[in-house]
Motif scaffolding. Structure first.
Motif, PDB file in Angstrom:
ATOM      1  N   GLY A  91      43.099  39.456  45.494  1.00 53.24           N
ATOM      2  CA  GLY A  91      44.150  38.454  46.331  1.00 53.24           C
ATOM      3  C   GLY A  91      45.425  38.971  45.970  1.00 53.24           C
ATOM      4  N   SER A  92      46.333  38.834  47.046  1.00 48.65           N
ATOM      5  CA  SER A  92      47.716  39.325  46.708  1.00 48.65           C
ATOM      6  C   SER A  92      48.448  38.420  45.629  1.00 48.65           C
ATOM      7  N   TYR A 117      56.994  30.256  48.414  1.00 51.63           N
ATOM      8  CA  TYR A 117      55.526  30.076  48.161  1.00 51.63           C
ATOM      9  C   TYR A 117      55.686  29.550  46.708  1.00 51.63           C
ATOM     10  N   TYR A 120      55.083  31.699  43.223  1.00 51.35           N
ATOM     11  CA  TYR A 120      56.156  32.650  42.444  1.00 51.35           C
ATOM     12  C   TYR A 120      56.404  32.293  41.265  1.00 51.35           C
ATOM     13  N   ASN A 166      56.593  31.194  53.320  1.00 55.89           N
ATOM     14  CA  ASN A 166      55.669  29.896  53.262  1.00 55.89           C
ATOM     15  C   ASN A 166      56.448  29.051  52.113  1.00 55.89           C
ATOM     16  N   ASP A 196      56.888  39.896  50.550  1.00 53.32           N
ATOM     17  CA  ASP A 196      55.405  39.498  50.720  1.00 53.32           C
ATOM     18  C   ASP A 196      55.166  38.987  52.230  1.00 53.32           C
ATOM     19  N   ALA A 198      52.415  38.141  53.700  1.00 48.49           N
ATOM     20  CA  ALA A 198      50.967  37.584  53.662  1.00 48.49           C
ATOM     21  C   ALA A 198      50.670  37.236  55.275  1.00 48.49           C
ATOM     22  N   TYR A 199      51.774  36.969  55.949  1.00 49.10           N
ATOM     23  CA  TYR A 199      51.600  36.375  57.315  1.00 49.10           C
ATOM     24  C   TYR A 199      51.939  37.207  58.633  1.00 49.10           C
ATOM     25  N   THR A 225      47.916  40.744  52.424  1.00 48.96           N
ATOM     26  CA  THR A 225      46.664  39.997  52.100  1.00 48.96           C
ATOM     27  C   THR A 225      45.411  39.974  53.192  1.00 48.96           C
ATOM     28  N   SER A 227      43.717  37.617  53.256  1.00 42.95           N
ATOM     29  CA  SER A 227      43.123  35.873  53.004  1.00 42.95           C
ATOM     30  C   SER A 227      43.679  35.212  54.422  1.00 42.95           C
ATOM     31  N   ARG A 236      38.666  37.394  48.333  1.00 43.67           N
ATOM     32  CA  ARG A 236      39.770  37.818  47.378  1.00 43.67           C
ATOM     33  C   ARG A 236      40.220  39.167  47.634  1.00 43.67           C
TER      34      ARG A 236
END
Ligand SMILES: *Cc1c(COP(=O)(O)O)cnc(C)c1O
Length: 371
Positions: A91-92, A117, A120, A166, A196, A198-199, A225, A227, A236
């Motif tokens: 996972g990140s 997030y 953090y 996020n 980051d 992630a999205y 990620t 995920s 993960r």
């Protein structure tokens, strides 16, 4: 059993709460920004076949340097990266933890732009790193000037830029990252700047990634990620791209063989089908845009989102609305922002179920308003 207050817990962990997104088995789970579409069946078969093959040599430790996986990620990311530029972990979140273990710690600080997030500050606490939260503008954007000023004021050792952010969904321009990086070159050294992403895959077509800024910026790290868009949350797997010296440094803090043979086999198989794994991203973007439109039509105030979720204001009683939706089998997210809730863009059916239920429960959870 003794209780928590009797344990010799580290002083800096006393009073902290663990990451706590509620997990519940419900028909419509739109609370943790997963890809709610299942993975394609042919990819599932290939993953099972590769994991099955890995079982035969599971008496041995896996490749500690996860070389094949690094090559797969480098190929997937492009941008002239090679295996030496890639790091990966469970996972990140673990990738971010490795960064703090290597570059943070007691006497050092991590800066982020809040709300952001929730992991953090928890990762900072877990590694004894000081957390500096700098508030965003009222609409949750950050300007290059404000970001650079915060860097100059606080001179953190590490900065986390969540792009898109996020829990707000806010896109982040490359100009902000460039300004933060420029301001992170202090007289007595330079900070580690982490973006980051992630999205990132949910951003509008053609949005440039922070990966484009890597050349010439040896302290820039871009984390990703599997995920979210990649529909692989349960496996993960997170990763980052950076200068090879950075990935080399991260080897000092990882546990030996941290990526299991099964994780490596599954991730390599999924990456071999990356286009198919990402096949639902367009549909998810459409549901996100539909959420933005229809929430507005229902009288709420959604924030601009480049992600697979939408934060919306105008909720009179967020907790009551959360509970009323849950009673109807729909789980969304309370984010402790006044008058606001967050919802993940699901399949068309799930998104419809959410919007219809929200219309029925109204802004205070007791039914549509009287007008
Ligand atoms: C979900 C998320 C992650 C990814 O977590 P994993 O550990 O990879 O599942 C990282 N950063 C942000 C901002 C997220 O929302």
């Amino acid at each position: 059993m003794t209780n928590l207050s009797e344990l010799p817990l580290r002083d800096d962990l006393v009073g902290q709460l663990p990451y706590g997104a509620p997990q519940a088995v419900v028909p419509v789970a739109l609370n943790v920004n997963e890809n709610t579409h299942g993975i394609p069946e042919d990819v599932a078969h290939d993953i099972v076949a590769r994991v099955a093959a890995a079982v035969l040599s599971v008496n041995r430790y896996p490749d500690r340097e996860f070389t094949e996986l690094r090559e797969s990620f480098a190929r997937y990311l492009g941008h002239g990266l090679d295996a030496s530029n890639i790091w990966a972990a469970n996972g990140s979140n673990e990738v971010l933890q490795h960064i703090l273990q290597a570059f943070g710690g007691p006497g050092r600080s991590l800066l982020g732009f809040t709300p952001t997030y929730s992991m953090y500050p928890l990762l900072a606490a877990g590694t004894g790193t000081e957390w500096i939260g700098v508030p965003r503008a009222a609409d949750y954007t950050i300007t290059p000037d404000a970001a650079a000023a915060a860097m100059r004021e606080h001179q953190p050792d590490i900065v986390f830029l969540c792009s898109p952010n996020n829990p707000t969904g806010t896109p982040l321009g490359l100009d902000v990252i460039e300004a933060v990086y420029a301001a992170s070159q202090y007289e007595n050294g330079a900070a580690i700047v982490v973006v980051d992403e992630a999205y990132a895959e949910f951003s509008p077509e053609g949005t440039p990634s922070a990966l484009t800024l890597l050349p010439g910026r040896p302290r820039l790290l871009v984390s990703r990620t599997m995920s979210k868009a990649f529909a692989f949350a349960g496996a993960r797997v997170g990763y980052l791209a950076a200068d090879a010296a950075v990935t080399d440094a991260l080897r000092l803090v990882r546990l030996p063989y941290h990526l299991s043979a099964f994780t490596q086999a599954a991730a390599n198989a999924a990456l071999a089908h990356s286009e198919e794994m990402l096949g639902m991203v367009g549909e998810i973007r459409e549901q996100r845009d539909r959420l933005l439109r229809e929430l507005r039509a229902l009288g709420y105030a959604p924030y601009d989102s480049a992600s697979n979720f939408v934060l919306f204001g105008g909720v009179e009683d967020p907790h009551a609305v959360f509970e009323a939706l849950l009673a109807r089998g729909i789980l969304i997210r309370e984010v402790s922002l006044p008058g606001q809730l967050r919802v993940t863009a699901g399949t068309e059916t799930e998104t419809t179920a959410f919007l219809e239920a929200l219309a029925a429960v109204g802004p205070n959870g007791r039914g549509p308003s009287a007008e």
